[in-house]
Design a protein around this motif. Structure first.
Motif, PDB file in Angstrom:
ATOM      1  N   GLU A  26     -46.448 -27.507 -10.864  1.00 43.35           N
ATOM      2  CA  GLU A  26     -45.974 -29.027 -10.946  1.00 43.35           C
ATOM      3  C   GLU A  26     -45.405 -29.167 -12.327  1.00 43.35           C
ATOM      4  O   GLU A  26     -44.220 -29.736 -12.551  1.00 43.35           O
ATOM      5  CB  GLU A  26     -46.939 -29.919 -10.746  1.00 43.35           C
ATOM      6  N   TRP A  27     -45.903 -28.631 -13.340  1.00 44.00           N
ATOM      7  CA  TRP A  27     -45.649 -28.541 -14.811  1.00 44.00           C
ATOM      8  C   TRP A  27     -44.423 -28.122 -14.829  1.00 44.00           C
ATOM      9  O   TRP A  27     -43.417 -28.402 -15.539  1.00 44.00           O
ATOM     10  CB  TRP A  27     -46.646 -27.978 -15.646  1.00 44.00           C
ATOM     11  N   VAL A  28     -44.171 -26.648 -14.483  1.00 45.18           N
ATOM     12  CA  VAL A  28     -43.016 -25.918 -14.618  1.00 45.18           C
ATOM     13  C   VAL A  28     -41.679 -26.667 -14.081  1.00 45.18           C
ATOM     14  O   VAL A  28     -40.639 -26.559 -14.568  1.00 45.18           O
ATOM     15  CB  VAL A  28     -43.278 -24.569 -13.800  1.00 45.18           C
ATOM     16  N   ALA A  29     -41.995 -27.270 -12.823  1.00 47.06           N
ATOM     17  CA  ALA A  29     -40.877 -28.086 -12.078  1.00 47.06           C
ATOM     18  C   ALA A  29     -40.234 -29.101 -13.108  1.00 47.06           C
ATOM     19  O   ALA A  29     -38.985 -29.455 -13.004  1.00 47.06           O
ATOM     20  CB  ALA A  29     -41.164 -28.444 -10.822  1.00 47.06           C
ATOM     21  N   LEU A  36     -48.885 -31.734 -23.654  1.00 43.96           N
ATOM     22  CA  LEU A  36     -49.547 -30.628 -23.756  1.00 43.96           C
ATOM     23  C   LEU A  36     -50.119 -30.581 -22.197  1.00 43.96           C
ATOM     24  O   LEU A  36     -50.096 -31.415 -21.432  1.00 43.96           O
ATOM     25  CB  LEU A  36     -50.980 -31.063 -24.504  1.00 43.96           C
ATOM     26  N   HIS A  37     -50.147 -29.077 -21.691  1.00 39.94           N
ATOM     27  CA  HIS A  37     -50.561 -28.922 -20.681  1.00 39.94           C
ATOM     28  C   HIS A  37     -51.742 -28.263 -20.265  1.00 39.94           C
ATOM     29  O   HIS A  37     -52.004 -27.204 -20.791  1.00 39.94           O
ATOM     30  CB  HIS A  37     -49.381 -28.125 -19.838  1.00 39.94           C
ATOM     31  N   ILE A  38     -52.744 -28.861 -19.567  1.00 38.22           N
ATOM     32  CA  ILE A  38     -53.984 -28.326 -19.352  1.00 38.22           C
ATOM     33  C   ILE A  38     -54.465 -28.749 -17.912  1.00 38.22           C
ATOM     34  O   ILE A  38     -54.805 -29.843 -17.810  1.00 38.22           O
ATOM     35  CB  ILE A  38     -55.033 -28.730 -20.417  1.00 38.22           C
ATOM     36  N   PRO A  39     -54.303 -27.691 -17.079  1.00 39.34           N
ATOM     37  CA  PRO A  39     -54.669 -28.336 -15.635  1.00 39.34           C
ATOM     38  C   PRO A  39     -56.154 -28.975 -15.487  1.00 39.34           C
ATOM     39  O   PRO A  39     -56.934 -28.252 -16.373  1.00 39.34           O
ATOM     40  CB  PRO A  39     -54.355 -26.859 -14.899  1.00 39.34           C
ATOM     41  N   LEU A  40     -56.242 -29.790 -14.634  1.00 43.60           N
ATOM     42  CA  LEU A  40     -57.541 -30.454 -14.459  1.00 43.60           C
ATOM     43  C   LEU A  40     -58.794 -29.490 -14.578  1.00 43.60           C
ATOM     44  O   LEU A  40     -59.842 -29.728 -15.116  1.00 43.60           O
ATOM     45  CB  LEU A  40     -57.451 -31.443 -13.460  1.00 43.60           C
ATOM     46  N   ILE A 107     -39.978 -33.780 -10.232  1.00 45.25           N
ATOM     47  CA  ILE A 107     -41.552 -33.981 -10.024  1.00 45.25           C
ATOM     48  C   ILE A 107     -41.980 -33.725  -8.759  1.00 45.25           C
ATOM     49  O   ILE A 107     -41.420 -34.208  -7.669  1.00 45.25           O
ATOM     50  CB  ILE A 107     -41.854 -35.714 -10.243  1.00 45.25           C
ATOM     51  N   LEU A 108     -42.614 -32.876  -8.763  1.00 41.21           N
ATOM     52  CA  LEU A 108     -43.436 -32.244  -7.360  1.00 41.21           C
ATOM     53  C   LEU A 108     -44.541 -33.263  -6.958  1.00 41.21           C
ATOM     54  O   LEU A 108     -45.357 -33.426  -7.760  1.00 41.21           O
ATOM     55  CB  LEU A 108     -43.583 -30.806  -7.456  1.00 41.21           C
TER      56      LEU A 108
END
Length: 108
Positions: A26-29, A36-40, A107-108
């Motif tokens: 999702e982030w890449v798209a 900041l990106h930290i998956p849940l 946004i996916l």
């Protein structure tokens, strides 16, 4: 349990720290520039990457995962706010998006 604040995309101040807890694909798209990106599911093991003295504006796609993440962060003593409507609302509000795949951000 402490109260969790929810904010609209339009209420995020300039220069705020946005924490995106969506999955890698999702982030890449498409994501907010500078977020900041930290998956849940990685949040507990990567919490040291976050500044407990900073307001964190937590976002996901629609607001469910970010609510859980913000609630957990507040429980750990962090200042976290849930962004209502998530990245869907970000897009609707016309906020800028970037991608990591060279394609038009979505946004996916």
């Amino acid at each position: 349990m402490s109260h969790l604040d929810t904010v609209k995309v339009s209420e995020i101040p300039d220069g705020a720290t946005i924490l995106d807890v969506r999955e890698d694909y999702e982030w890449v798209a498409g994501h907010a520039e500078g977020a900041l990106h930290i998956p849940l599911d990685q949040l507990p093991s990567r919490i040291d990457e976050l500044d407990p003295d900073e307001d964190l504006y937590v976002i996901c796609r629609t607001g469910g995962r970010s609510f859980r993440a913000a609630q957990w962060l507040v429980g750990q003593g962090y200042s976290a706010l849930n962004v209502a409507g998530g990245m869907d609302q970000w897009l609707e509000t016309g906020m800028p998006l970037v991608s990591d795949n060279g394609l038009k951000p979505v946004i996916l």
